[in-house]
Design a protein around this motif. Structure first.
Motif, mmCIF file in Angstrom:
data_model
loop_
_atom_site.group_PDB
_atom_site.id
_atom_site.type_symbol
_atom_site.label_atom_id
_atom_site.label_comp_id
_atom_site.label_asym_id
_atom_site.label_seq_id
_atom_site.Cartn_x
_atom_site.Cartn_y
_atom_site.Cartn_z
ATOM 1 N N ALA A 150 0.852 -1.208 0.000
ATOM 2 C CA ALA A 150 0.000 0.000 0.000
ATOM 3 C C ALA A 150 0.879 1.247 0.000
ATOM 4 O O ALA A 150 0.624 2.211 -0.731
ATOM 5 C CB ALA A 150 -0.927 -0.009 1.213
ATOM 6 N N HIS A 151 1.929 1.206 0.807
ATOM 7 C CA HIS A 151 2.851 2.336 0.904
ATOM 8 C C HIS A 151 3.522 2.571 -0.463
ATOM 9 O O HIS A 151 3.574 3.705 -0.952
ATOM 10 C CB HIS A 151 3.893 2.031 1.984
ATOM 11 N N SER A 152 4.020 1.487 -1.102
ATOM 12 C CA SER A 152 4.696 1.623 -2.403
ATOM 13 C C SER A 152 3.747 2.193 -3.453
ATOM 14 O O SER A 152 4.131 3.052 -4.252
ATOM 15 C CB SER A 152 5.189 0.277 -2.913
ATOM 16 N N LEU A 153 2.500 1.701 -3.466
ATOM 17 C CA LEU A 153 1.566 2.151 -4.511
ATOM 18 C C LEU A 153 1.265 3.637 -4.381
ATOM 19 O O LEU A 153 1.089 4.337 -5.383
ATOM 20 C CB LEU A 153 0.258 1.342 -4.451
ATOM 21 N N THR A 154 1.232 4.146 -3.141
ATOM 22 C CA THR A 154 0.940 5.578 -2.987
ATOM 23 C C THR A 154 2.206 6.421 -3.191
ATOM 24 O O THR A 154 2.148 7.440 -3.859
ATOM 25 C CB THR A 154 0.294 5.890 -1.622
ATOM 26 N N THR A 155 3.338 5.979 -2.641
ATOM 27 C CA THR A 155 4.544 6.821 -2.760
ATOM 28 C C THR A 155 5.064 6.888 -4.200
ATOM 29 O O THR A 155 5.671 7.868 -4.590
ATOM 30 C CB THR A 155 5.683 6.355 -1.824
ATOM 31 N N THR A 156 4.782 5.834 -5.007
ATOM 32 C CA THR A 156 5.218 5.890 -6.412
ATOM 33 C C THR A 156 4.193 6.639 -7.267
ATOM 34 O O THR A 156 4.391 6.791 -8.478
ATOM 35 C CB THR A 156 5.384 4.470 -7.001
ATOM 36 N N GLY A 157 3.093 7.048 -6.655
ATOM 37 C CA GLY A 157 2.082 7.804 -7.413
ATOM 38 C C GLY A 157 1.186 6.904 -8.248
ATOM 39 O O GLY A 157 0.363 7.380 -9.031
ATOM 40 N N THR A 158 1.303 5.570 -8.078
ATOM 41 C CA THR A 158 0.448 4.639 -8.833
ATOM 42 C C THR A 158 -1.014 4.818 -8.428
ATOM 43 O O THR A 158 -1.918 4.755 -9.253
ATOM 44 C CB THR A 158 0.879 3.184 -8.546
ATOM 45 N N ALA A 159 -1.231 5.014 -7.139
ATOM 46 C CA ALA A 159 -2.599 5.198 -6.629
ATOM 47 C C ALA A 159 -2.588 6.379 -5.677
ATOM 48 O O ALA A 159 -1.621 6.537 -4.922
ATOM 49 C CB ALA A 159 -3.043 3.941 -5.879
ATOM 50 N N HIS A 160 -3.653 7.206 -5.716
ATOM 51 C CA HIS A 160 -3.653 8.316 -4.751
ATOM 52 C C HIS A 160 -4.055 7.806 -3.368
ATOM 53 O O HIS A 160 -3.629 8.337 -2.354
ATOM 54 C CB HIS A 160 -4.533 9.484 -5.221
ATOM 55 N N THR A 161 -4.845 6.722 -3.330
ATOM 56 C CA THR A 161 -5.179 6.096 -2.044
ATOM 57 C C THR A 161 -5.083 4.582 -2.188
ATOM 58 O O THR A 161 -5.634 4.015 -3.146
ATOM 59 C CB THR A 161 -6.622 6.443 -1.599
ATOM 60 N N ALA A 162 -4.376 3.927 -1.275
ATOM 61 C CA ALA A 162 -4.302 2.458 -1.270
ATOM 62 C C ALA A 162 -4.571 2.009 0.165
ATOM 63 O O ALA A 162 -3.972 2.528 1.107
ATOM 64 C CB ALA A 162 -2.943 1.979 -1.738
ATOM 65 N N VAL A 163 -5.504 1.076 0.313
ATOM 66 C CA VAL A 163 -5.954 0.659 1.635
ATOM 67 C C VAL A 163 -5.647 -0.822 1.828
ATOM 68 O O VAL A 163 -6.008 -1.645 0.973
ATOM 69 C CB VAL A 163 -7.481 0.874 1.769
ATOM 70 N N ALA A 164 -4.981 -1.179 2.935
ATOM 71 C CA ALA A 164 -4.741 -2.590 3.255
ATOM 72 C C ALA A 164 -5.953 -3.127 4.024
ATOM 73 O O ALA A 164 -6.542 -2.414 4.848
ATOM 74 C CB ALA A 164 -3.470 -2.725 4.090
ATOM 75 N N ALA A 165 -6.336 -4.357 3.734
ATOM 76 C CA ALA A 165 -7.496 -4.968 4.402
ATOM 77 C C ALA A 165 -7.296 -6.483 4.397
ATOM 78 O O ALA A 165 -6.431 -6.989 3.680
ATOM 79 C CB ALA A 165 -8.780 -4.607 3.671
ATOM 80 N N HIS A 166 -8.109 -7.193 5.200
ATOM 81 C CA HIS A 166 -8.020 -8.654 5.194
ATOM 82 C C HIS A 166 -9.410 -9.262 5.056
ATOM 83 O O HIS A 166 -10.425 -8.596 5.290
ATOM 84 C CB HIS A 166 -7.336 -9.160 6.482
ATOM 85 N N GLY A 167 -9.427 -10.531 4.668
ATOM 86 C CA GLY A 167 -10.686 -11.245 4.553
ATOM 87 C C GLY A 167 -10.443 -12.733 4.757
ATOM 88 O O GLY A 167 -9.292 -13.175 4.712
ATOM 89 N N PRO A 168 -11.440 -13.540 5.014
ATOM 90 C CA PRO A 168 -12.831 -13.106 5.034
ATOM 91 C C PRO A 168 -13.230 -12.482 6.371
ATOM 92 O O PRO A 168 -12.613 -12.794 7.393
ATOM 93 C CB PRO A 168 -13.606 -14.419 4.815
ATOM 94 N N VAL A 169 -14.243 -11.605 6.328
ATOM 95 C CA VAL A 169 -14.839 -11.058 7.549
ATOM 96 C C VAL A 169 -16.347 -11.295 7.484
ATOM 97 O O VAL A 169 -16.893 -11.587 6.412
ATOM 98 C CB VAL A 169 -14.543 -9.546 7.711
ATOM 99 N N HIS A 170 -16.983 -11.160 8.630
ATOM 100 C CA HIS A 170 -18.417 -11.424 8.746
ATOM 101 C C HIS A 170 -19.240 -10.368 7.995
ATOM 102 O O HIS A 170 -18.768 -9.240 7.821
ATOM 103 C CB HIS A 170 -18.782 -11.423 10.242
ATOM 104 N N GLY A 171 -20.429 -10.735 7.569
ATOM 105 C CA GLY A 171 -21.336 -9.788 6.897
ATOM 106 C C GLY A 171 -21.955 -8.802 7.889
ATOM 107 O O GLY A 171 -21.388 -8.572 8.982
ATOM 108 N N ALA A 172 -23.083 -8.212 7.517
ATOM 109 C CA ALA A 172 -23.735 -7.153 8.306
ATOM 110 C C ALA A 172 -23.911 -7.589 9.769
ATOM 111 O O ALA A 172 -24.536 -8.613 10.038
ATOM 112 C CB ALA A 172 -25.092 -6.827 7.685
ATOM 113 N N THR A 173 -23.345 -6.813 10.690
ATOM 114 C CA THR A 173 -23.302 -7.207 12.107
ATOM 115 C C THR A 173 -23.746 -6.056 12.990
ATOM 116 O O THR A 173 -23.250 -4.931 12.853
ATOM 117 C CB THR A 173 -21.855 -7.594 12.493
ATOM 118 N N LEU A 174 -24.650 -6.334 13.928
ATOM 119 C CA LEU A 174 -25.064 -5.328 14.928
ATOM 120 C C LEU A 174 -23.895 -5.048 15.855
ATOM 121 O O LEU A 174 -23.228 -5.993 16.312
ATOM 122 C CB LEU A 174 -26.211 -5.885 15.785
ATOM 123 N N ILE A 175 -23.606 -3.777 16.132
ATOM 124 C CA ILE A 175 -22.520 -3.468 17.072
ATOM 125 C C ILE A 175 -23.034 -2.580 18.203
ATOM 126 O O ILE A 175 -24.110 -2.026 18.119
ATOM 127 C CB ILE A 175 -21.296 -2.810 16.386
#
Ligand code: C5P
Length: 300
Positions: free
Chosen positions: A275-300
């Motif tokens: 994510a850091h490389s993609l933004t610092t090289t100007g490839t993407a203006h925003t790059a977000v790291a995430a993981h999966g799988p995660v649960h669907g719609a959940t009451l919090i």
């Protein structure tokens, strides 16, 4: 209950196989959905009518009139329950709008779960899934999350077991793409090439990679039949995908109908670095790291 909050994830498609155009304007799919840890929050408060406010990133791109999918979801639920309930919906957006990550579908699924609770309806998941399928092809998956294969329009779901957590980076694009226009471009490209469109089938090697949690194998089997169409409409995405591969992504793919690009990483550290490389090289203006799988719609 005066206020309810539901958290709903974004999705990426690890396989999106698109069959021929049907008479109803949709396509039969084999659509392997995977829910990832980028979340919208939907708050439902007691109110007279059904209204929506949107805040957070890209909120100015979301309609707040009757075309808003969360309003339509709340209305459909009230109709199903046979009463004229009210709710003030407030959506905190983090999922890109028209980005190929099911942001609108997530908000609809969130509204269904939130209003079911707010109004004390106690409807079972099966009922919510049925209402969700009428709202949009991806809405049922946003309810359950995890990893699942969708057939039909994508709304008939079977959950898939996965053998571990996968780490991703999402490069967010400026401006969205309309899902309908990407499918239309896919049809146009297919008509122009005159090739037969095969009936979509599940990729067994991809299933195995998901089941064993093998990110290297999953990276080589990612596929998206909508990608050529999305790249034709947004040619600047091709160098974005290439740059991610050069920075060590195990796989690089347009997410759903795009224009978000998804990169599979080796682990959480690699995802942060990528994510850091993609933004610092100007490839993407925003790059977000995430993981999966995660649960669907959940009451919090
Ligand atoms: O179901 P949903 O409203 O999300 O679909 C948006 C558009 O995407 C449809 O109007 C259709 O053009 C296209 N689509 C399709 N085949 C699918 C799902 C969506 O052609 N299976």
């Amino acid at each position: 209950m005066s206020s309810v909050t539901v958290r709903v994830p974004a999705k990426v498609n690890v396989q999106l196989s698109v069959g021929p155009l049907r008479e109803d304007g949709y396509h039969d799919l084999v659509n392997v959905f995977h829910a990832v840890s980028i979340f919208d929050e939907v708050v439902a408060k007691e109110s007279e009518g059904i209204t929506v406010q949107v805040n957070g990133k890209w909120s100015d791109q979301v309609p707040t009139d009757d075309s808003n999918l969360a309003i339509r979801a709340a209305r459909a639920l009230a109709k199903h329950a046979g009463r004229s309930y009210g709710a003030e919906l407030v959506i905190h957006k983090s999922i890109p709008v028209a980005g190929g990550m099911a942001g609108g579908s997530a908000d609809a699924a969130g509204a269904l779960v939130a209003c079911n609770e707010l109004w004390g309806l106690g409807l079972p998941m099966d009922d919510l899934m049925e209402i969700a399928g009428d709202l949009g092809s991806d809405v049922p998956f946003s309810l359950i999350g995890g990893t699942a294969v969708g057939t039909g329009r994508g709304e008939q779901l079977s959950e898939l077991p996965t053998g571990g957590t996968f780490h991703w980076v999402f490069a967010l694009a400026n401006g969205g793409l309309s899902t309908a226009s990407v499918y239309a471009e896919c049809d146009r490209l297919r008509a122009a090439s005159d090739a037969d469109v095969p009936w979509p089938t599940l990729n067994d090697s991809l299933m195995e990679a998901l089941g064993t949690g093998d990110a290297y194998a999953l990276g080589t089997h990612l596929s998206n039949d909508l990608q050529p169409a999305a790249l034709n409409l947004r040619p600047e995405l091709a160098p974005t995908l290439e740059s991610g591969r050069q920075h060590g992504a195990l796989g690089a793919i347009v997410s759903g109908s795009g224009p978000t690009c998804a990169f599979l990483a080796i682990d959480a550290t690699h995802a942060r670095d990528l994510a850091h490389s993609l933004t610092t090289t100007g490839t993407a203006h925003t790059a977000v790291a995430a993981h999966g799988p995660v649960h669907g719609a959940t009451l919090i």
